[in-house]
Design a protein around this motif. Structure first.
Motif, short mmCIF file in Angstrom:
data_model
loop_
_atom_site.label_atom_id
_atom_site.label_comp_id
_atom_site.label_asym_id
_atom_site.label_seq_id
_atom_site.Cartn_x
_atom_site.Cartn_y
_atom_site.Cartn_z
N ARG A 1 0.90 -1.23 0.09
CA ARG A 1 0.07 0.02 0.04
C ARG A 1 0.86 1.19 -0.03
O ARG A 1 0.45 2.18 -0.27
CB ARG A 1 -0.79 0.11 1.24
N LYS A 2 2.16 1.06 0.38
CA LYS A 2 2.90 2.38 0.38
C LYS A 2 3.84 2.53 -1.01
O LYS A 2 4.45 3.37 -1.12
CB LYS A 2 4.06 2.23 1.37
N ILE A 3 3.39 1.55 -1.87
CA ILE A 3 4.07 2.06 -3.28
C ILE A 3 3.32 3.21 -3.65
O ILE A 3 2.37 3.26 -3.95
CB ILE A 3 3.72 0.80 -4.27
N ASP A 4 4.51 4.01 -4.10
CA ASP A 4 4.13 5.38 -4.65
C ASP A 4 3.32 5.22 -5.94
O ASP A 4 3.39 4.57 -7.03
CB ASP A 4 5.70 5.81 -5.15
N LEU A 5 2.23 6.07 -5.68
CA LEU A 5 1.00 6.10 -6.97
C LEU A 5 1.66 6.53 -8.07
O LEU A 5 1.46 6.24 -9.17
CB LEU A 5 0.03 7.03 -6.36
N ARG A 6 2.71 7.31 -8.00
CA ARG A 6 3.60 7.76 -9.38
C ARG A 6 3.86 6.43 -10.21
O ARG A 6 3.93 6.69 -11.50
CB ARG A 6 4.85 8.67 -9.08
N TYR A 7 4.21 5.17 -9.48
CA TYR A 7 4.71 4.18 -10.38
C TYR A 7 3.45 3.56 -11.08
O TYR A 7 3.59 3.02 -11.95
CB TYR A 7 5.48 3.31 -9.35
N VAL A 8 2.35 3.61 -10.28
CA VAL A 8 0.97 3.35 -10.85
C VAL A 8 0.71 3.81 -11.90
O VAL A 8 0.41 3.39 -13.08
CB VAL A 8 0.11 3.22 -9.71
N GLU A 9 0.76 5.27 -11.79
CA GLU A 9 0.43 6.26 -13.11
C GLU A 9 1.44 5.76 -14.46
O GLU A 9 1.07 5.78 -15.38
CB GLU A 9 0.93 7.52 -12.67
N LEU A 10 2.68 5.35 -13.89
CA LEU A 10 3.58 5.26 -14.82
C LEU A 10 3.16 3.86 -15.74
O LEU A 10 3.20 3.87 -16.88
CB LEU A 10 5.09 5.04 -14.28
N ALA A 11 2.87 3.01 -14.91
CA ALA A 11 2.33 1.64 -15.23
C ALA A 11 1.15 1.97 -16.42
O ALA A 11 1.18 1.22 -17.18
CB ALA A 11 1.94 0.69 -14.32
N GLN A 12 0.55 2.79 -15.99
CA GLN A 12 -0.81 3.20 -16.79
C GLN A 12 -0.38 3.72 -18.12
O GLN A 12 -0.91 3.72 -19.08
CB GLN A 12 -1.93 3.90 -16.01
N THR A 13 0.42 4.73 -18.08
CA THR A 13 0.93 5.47 -19.30
C THR A 13 1.99 4.26 -20.24
O THR A 13 1.77 4.73 -21.49
CB THR A 13 1.83 6.47 -19.22
N VAL A 14 2.44 3.42 -19.85
CA VAL A 14 3.08 2.49 -20.36
C VAL A 14 2.21 1.29 -20.77
O VAL A 14 2.89 0.26 -21.24
CB VAL A 14 4.41 1.97 -20.01
N ASP A 15 0.82 1.18 -20.45
CA ASP A 15 -0.08 0.09 -21.17
C ASP A 15 0.39 -1.18 -20.12
O ASP A 15 0.29 -2.19 -20.88
CB ASP A 15 -0.13 -0.15 -22.42
N LEU A 16 0.89 -1.16 -19.07
CA LEU A 16 1.11 -2.35 -18.44
C LEU A 16 0.01 -3.43 -18.33
O LEU A 16 -0.81 -2.86 -17.98
CB LEU A 16 1.84 -2.28 -17.08
N SER A 17 0.33 -4.65 -18.57
CA SER A 17 -1.12 -5.58 -18.27
C SER A 17 -1.08 -5.82 -16.87
O SER A 17 -0.11 -5.40 -16.20
CB SER A 17 -0.72 -6.99 -19.04
N ARG A 18 -2.16 -6.41 -16.32
CA ARG A 18 -2.36 -6.61 -14.86
C ARG A 18 -1.10 -7.74 -14.54
O ARG A 18 -0.58 -7.20 -13.26
CB ARG A 18 -3.68 -7.60 -14.77
N THR A 19 -0.66 -8.68 -15.17
CA THR A 19 0.32 -9.57 -14.43
C THR A 19 1.61 -8.73 -14.71
O THR A 19 2.29 -8.92 -13.93
CB THR A 19 0.36 -10.72 -15.62
N ASP A 20 1.86 -7.84 -15.80
CA ASP A 20 3.08 -7.28 -15.59
C ASP A 20 3.12 -6.21 -14.69
O ASP A 20 4.35 -5.85 -14.00
CB ASP A 20 3.34 -6.45 -17.15
N PHE A 21 2.11 -5.55 -14.19
CA PHE A 21 2.07 -4.63 -13.31
C PHE A 21 2.40 -5.27 -11.99
O PHE A 21 3.05 -5.02 -10.98
CB PHE A 21 0.60 -3.95 -13.28
N LEU A 22 1.84 -6.48 -11.80
CA LEU A 22 2.16 -7.32 -10.76
C LEU A 22 3.63 -7.76 -10.59
O LEU A 22 4.32 -7.34 -9.41
CB LEU A 22 1.40 -8.73 -10.49
N ARG A 23 4.24 -8.09 -11.59
CA ARG A 23 5.45 -8.63 -11.83
C ARG A 23 6.66 -7.66 -11.60
O ARG A 23 7.53 -7.55 -11.21
CB ARG A 23 5.77 -9.30 -13.05
#
Ligand SMILES: Nc1ncnc2c1ncn2[C@@H]1O[C@H](COP(=O)(O)OP(=O)(O)O)[C@@H](O)[C@H]1O
Ligand SMILES: [Mg+2]
Lengths: 253, 284
Positions: free
Chosen positions: B175-197
């Motif tokens: 839960r402490k993972i920076d939201l900015r990285y989540v945003e980054l994952a969205q901009t590079v179209d990460l799949s759910r599995t890749d996001f997890l990995r």
């Protein structure tokens, strides 16, 4: 949505029409119209807090939670560069560059991109081992790998020192020439905008207040009188005299 | 600028090192703990061992209270010679390993589900917090009723203690993972599995490893208890048997073994930590 006067059908890859965005009751964008042609480099200027990032994030599709209306057309092949390089600290530089891509072809593309931004040989480094400028180069490489038709950059050089920033300007210019994406560069540095862009737009009170085509050719030299004339004009629209220009440049959003 | 600075031509005389002026720069205040000491983890335990020796040798420590180190040493050699120590150790280690493995897998899965979905959190987090308030050892009577007094009961007890710290630490790190990285994952179209990995798991890894350290220690503690309650083998059983015959030295051998196991496993996790978290810049 009310039809906008004088709006022609367009084949431009980026079209924004009557874009309205706000946080709660507070309106930030009240009807932004903007078109970016294929390969065109547009710089977006505006005072801090005027909604530049809000506009860019709308184009990036990062504003799910923001209320608003309007029409946005953007190509699917987009890349975003943020003010912070936003490299994953736990991934090596090459893995950061190829984030979201899989396979050997992606890794080769990643290596090529790193070479293009001058980071050859740093593929295996951790992000914290890179300088601020190098980190931003890696972020540029990450966007190159995606071969974007639209590059969205939100004050990508805002956190860099002046000298590094000049080098990054050269790099961005070179990359734009080589790959020809449409670019929307958000910046608060008027010189940066004039130096890099084909067109500068100024956001004010939630609308595009001024558009200025930059028809300087060759190396755009800030000491060129025409450069200075454009700068003076833009600074005037921003409500700033020459003396405070450097303050504006230093201020970050 | 037109001035050209020519270096002074003073070549150092052959064979003599260049004299350095004394470094008189005021250096920045040293705030970190300094360079790591080699094998520093051994210093404290060795001091303790020395104190034990001294106390027994000088007669301050009555052997009926605590056996002398040399008696313990010879008892250990006898136990090894007739194979009792190894056999019991093997049984104990197996129990701890299975229990820990089960606890780690369950804790990690629950943390992921609860960390990545609000619904999962609503369902999972409450019960885990309740479980956290109840020591696993208090659940032993119930577990005995459900699973009997065999191996399963022991493994479940250990797992029940181990999953909690894994869950808590992993969940909180996630839960402490920076939201900015989540945003980054969205901009590079990460799949759910890749996001997890690529984002979630590496981001939560420091928390998971911290939880693992707690879980490993906890597993040994649970082991001691289950082996002293209902067992016919294992280090705890060996000690419990020694208690009925008043053999302090065997009890001490058991304690030393438990201690060594604890130290070794903690060291192993720390080693994993160091290798897996090389990307971090910390005081370390
Ligand atoms: N997540 C948010 N929640 C609430 N208000 C926000 C949020 N993001 C931006 N704002 C507000 O919207 C306005 C525009 O912000 P922004 O687009 O970031 O400005 P700029 O990038 O031009 O400096 C600011 O007044 C800011 O306070
Ligand atoms: Mg901004």
């Amino acid at each position: 949505m009310a039809a906008h006067s004088g709006l022609r059908p367009t084949t431009a890859p980026v079209v924004v029409e009557s874009l309205v965005r706000g946080f709660g009751p507070k309106g930030v964008l009240n009807g932004v119209d903007l078109t970016i042609e294929e390969g065109e480099f547009v710089a977006l200027l505006g005072p801090s807090g005027c909604g530049k990032s809000t506009l860019l994030r709308a184009l990036a599709g990062l504003d799910r939670a923001v209320s608003g209306s309007g029409r946005i057309v953007v190509p699917a092949e987009r890349a975003v560069v943020f003010q912070d390089s936003r490299l994953l600290p736990w991934a090596r530089v090459l893995d950061n560059t190829t984030l979201g891509q899989r396979g050997k072809a992606a890794r080769d593309a990643g290596r090529t991109a790193l070479r293009e931004v001058g980071l050859e040989g740093r593929e295996g480094a951790w992000p914290h081992e890179l300088s601020g400028g190098e980190q931003q180069r890696a972020a540029l490489a990450r966007s190159l790998v995606r071969d974007p038709k639209l590059l969205l950059a939100d004050e990508p050089f805002g956190a860099l020192d002046a000298l590094t920033r000049l080098k990054m300007h050269e790099l961005l210019r070179k990359l734009h020439r080589a790959h020809q994406p449409s670019v929307l560069l958000v910046t608060h540095d008027v010189d940066e905008a004039i130096k890099l862009a084909d067109r500068v737009v100024v956001l004010d009170h939630g609308r595009i207040a001024v558009e200025q085509v930059i028809d300087l050719d060759g190396d755009r030299d800030p000491s060129d009188p025409r450069f200075a004339a454009i700068r003076k004009e833009l600074l005037a629209t921003l409500g700033v005299g020459e003396t405070t220009a450097s303050d504006l440049r230093r201020e970050s959003a | 600028m037109t001035a050209v600075i020519t270096p002074p031509e003073v070549a150092p005389p052959e064979g003599k090192p260049v004299e350095l002026t004394v470094d008189q720069r005021p250096l920045a205040r040293k705030l970190g703990p300094g360079a790591p000491i080699r094998l520093s983890g051994l210093i404290g335990p060795l001091l303790l061992l020395g104190a034990w020796f001294l106390a027994s040798w000088s007669g301050v420590l009555d052997p009926r209270i605590l056996s002398e180190p040399w008696t313990v040493w010879s008892t250990a050699r006898e136990l090894i010679a007739d194979g009792r120590l190894q056999d019991n150790l093997k049984v104990s280690a197996e129990r701890a390993t299975y229990g820990l493995a089960l606890g780690v897998v369950v804790g990690l899965l629950l943390a992921l589900v609860s960390g990545l979905s609000r619904f999962g959190e609503a369902v999972i987090d409450g019960p885990v917090q309740i479980k956290r308030a109840i020591p696993s050892l208090a659940l032993i009577p119930l577990l005995v009723l459900w699973f009997g007094i065999g191996e399963n009961m022991k493994i479940y007890t250990i797992a029940l203690g181990a999953f909690v710290p894994i869950y808590l630490q992993t969940h909180s790190a996630l839960r402490k993972i920076d939201l900015r990285y989540v945003e980054l994952a969205q901009t590079v179209d990460l799949s759910r599995t890749d996001f997890l990995r690529r984002v979630v798991l590496p981001g939560a890894l420091p928390g998971f490893l911290l939880g693992l350290r707690f879980a490993v220690t906890g597993a040994w503690i649970s082991l001691v208890v289950v082996e002293q309650i209902n067992a016919t083998s294992g280090i705890g059983y060996m000690m419990e048997l020694a208690r009925t015959y008043g053999q302090t030295e065997i009890i001490v051998v058991g304690l030393v073994v438990y201690g060594l196991l604890g130290l070794l496993s903690d060291g192993a996790v720390r080693l994993i930590e160091r290798r897996a978290l090389r990307w971090q810049r910390t005081l370390g």
